[in-house]
Write a protein that holds these residues in place. Structure first.
Motif, PDB file in Angstrom:
ATOM      1  N   ARG A 118       1.437   8.783  -5.276  1.00 15.95           N
ATOM      2  CA  ARG A 118       1.886   7.885  -4.205  1.00 15.95           C
ATOM      3  C   ARG A 118       2.489   8.651  -3.033  1.00 15.95           C
ATOM      4  O   ARG A 118       2.427   8.204  -1.900  1.00 15.95           O
ATOM      5  CB  ARG A 118       2.926   6.912  -4.749  1.00 15.95           C
ATOM      6  CG  ARG A 118       2.345   5.907  -5.727  1.00 15.95           C
ATOM      7  CD  ARG A 118       3.370   4.902  -6.185  1.00 15.95           C
ATOM      8  NE  ARG A 118       3.879   4.169  -5.046  1.00 15.95           N
ATOM      9  CZ  ARG A 118       5.108   3.686  -4.973  1.00 15.95           C
ATOM     10  NH1 ARG A 118       5.946   3.825  -5.961  1.00 15.95           N
ATOM     11  NH2 ARG A 118       5.502   3.019  -3.910  1.00 15.95           N
ATOM     12  N   PHE A 119       3.106   9.804  -3.298  1.00 17.70           N
ATOM     13  CA  PHE A 119       3.839  10.517  -2.258  1.00 17.70           C
ATOM     14  C   PHE A 119       3.260  11.892  -1.936  1.00 17.70           C
ATOM     15  O   PHE A 119       3.403  12.368  -0.828  1.00 17.70           O
ATOM     16  CB  PHE A 119       5.307  10.698  -2.675  1.00 17.70           C
ATOM     17  CG  PHE A 119       6.000   9.401  -2.954  1.00 17.70           C
ATOM     18  CD1 PHE A 119       6.433   8.594  -1.920  1.00 17.70           C
ATOM     19  CD2 PHE A 119       6.201   8.970  -4.253  1.00 17.70           C
ATOM     20  CE1 PHE A 119       7.057   7.387  -2.174  1.00 17.70           C
ATOM     21  CE2 PHE A 119       6.831   7.766  -4.524  1.00 17.70           C
ATOM     22  CZ  PHE A 119       7.250   6.975  -3.477  1.00 17.70           C
ATOM     23  N   GLN A 140       0.832  -1.192   0.000  1.00 16.79           N
ATOM     24  CA  GLN A 140       0.000   0.000   0.000  1.00 16.79           C
ATOM     25  C   GLN A 140       0.874   1.252   0.000  1.00 16.79           C
ATOM     26  O   GLN A 140       1.890   1.310   0.682  1.00 16.79           O
ATOM     27  CB  GLN A 140      -0.884   0.033   1.233  1.00 16.79           C
ATOM     28  CG  GLN A 140      -2.057  -0.894   1.165  1.00 16.79           C
ATOM     29  CD  GLN A 140      -2.975  -0.696   2.364  1.00 16.79           C
ATOM     30  OE1 GLN A 140      -2.511  -0.434   3.450  1.00 16.79           O
ATOM     31  NE2 GLN A 140      -4.274  -0.814   2.122  1.00 16.79           N
ATOM     32  N   SER A 141       0.426   2.255  -0.732  1.00 17.56           N
ATOM     33  CA  SER A 141       1.149   3.517  -0.766  1.00 17.56           C
ATOM     34  C   SER A 141       0.727   4.383   0.417  1.00 17.56           C
ATOM     35  O   SER A 141      -0.266   4.091   1.101  1.00 17.56           O
ATOM     36  CB  SER A 141       0.877   4.251  -2.074  1.00 17.56           C
ATOM     37  OG  SER A 141      -0.451   4.748  -2.091  1.00 17.56           O
ATOM     38  N   LYS A 142       1.466   5.456   0.631  1.00 22.68           N
ATOM     39  CA  LYS A 142       1.151   6.410   1.684  1.00 22.68           C
ATOM     40  C   LYS A 142      -0.256   6.976   1.452  1.00 22.68           C
ATOM     41  O   LYS A 142      -1.027   7.160   2.387  1.00 22.68           O
ATOM     42  CB  LYS A 142       2.208   7.514   1.649  1.00 22.68           C
ATOM     43  CG  LYS A 142       2.131   8.529   2.718  1.00 22.68           C
ATOM     44  CD  LYS A 142       3.394   9.381   2.630  1.00 22.68           C
ATOM     45  CE  LYS A 142       3.185  10.771   3.079  1.00 22.68           C
ATOM     46  NZ  LYS A 142       4.356  11.608   2.946  1.00 22.68           N
ATOM     47  N   THR A 143      -0.596   7.216   0.188  1.00 17.89           N
ATOM     48  CA  THR A 143      -1.919   7.745  -0.150  1.00 17.89           C
ATOM     49  C   THR A 143      -3.023   6.765   0.241  1.00 17.89           C
ATOM     50  O   THR A 143      -4.053   7.169   0.798  1.00 17.89           O
ATOM     51  CB  THR A 143      -2.010   8.068  -1.656  1.00 17.89           C
ATOM     52  OG1 THR A 143      -0.969   8.997  -1.963  1.00 17.89           O
ATOM     53  CG2 THR A 143      -3.349   8.642  -2.031  1.00 17.89           C
TER      54      THR A 143
END
Length: 189
Positions: A103-104, A1-4
């Motif tokens: 994503r960031f 999973q991404s930070k988002t």
């Protein structure tokens, strides 16, 4: 999973009026910080975004407190230290939450949308409430974040603003990082 993805999940689980994100190693500076925020929220009648000052730690320079503002943003500075931002949950949901394309820097995209919103209520506090920038980001993440920043600015503000932003911010920042690394390689033992 991404930070988002994690931020979107946190937004779904949150039950209060505001959402704020801290990551591993991030801290509140004072136990009175949340009490201070509560007084601002009540005094200013639930603003869309509250932005606290943050501690800037640059290579070979002393730590300084930086206050974010619309002028800071207009001069090509990226406000994206999500740990110093408190979002009104209702506004986040109204603007479509955090965009999974990023994503960031999904929070930066949301900040841009809030700045473009008519009748926005944004409060800038000169108090530093959180500490988080002592961790060095890997170059790869810095590069991905810079690319996402350019995409976000283009989608929200158009080509002219994107070029201006890149020329003032990312271009010179990368040159400065390069010069700092050269200086470190040759002049520090």
């Amino acid at each position: 999973q991404s930070k988002t993805d994690l931020m979107k999940k946190g937004l779904q689980l949150a039950s209060g009026h505001y959402i704020h994100f801290l990551f591993s190693g991030d801290t509140y500076i004072s136990k009175y910080g949340l009490k201070y925020l509560k007084s601002i929220i009540e005094e200013k009648n639930y603003p869309d975004l509250i932005s606290g000052a943050f501690l800037s730690r640059k290579e070979l320079e002393p730590v300084e407190s930086v206050n974010f503002s619309f002028e800071y943003f207009k001069h090509g500075k990226i406000p994206m230290h999500i740990q110093s931002l408190w979002f009104l949950k209702k506004t986040v949901n109204h603007l479509g939450s955090f965009d999974a394309r990023y994503r960031f820097q999904a929070a930066f995209n949301l900040v841009c949308k809030i700045f473009l919103k008519k009748n926005k209520k944004v409060i800038f506090s000169n108090r530093v409430l959180t500490d988080y920038q002592y961790k060095k980001r890997p170059s790869k993440i810095f590069l991905y974040s810079s690319i996402e920043n350019i995409k976000i600015i283009f989608r929200n503000f158009g080509f002219a603003k994107t070029f201006f932003w890149w020329a003032i911010h990312d271009h010179f920042r990368m040159l400065k990082l390069f010069l700092v690394s050269v200086k470190r390689a040759f002049w520090q033992g």
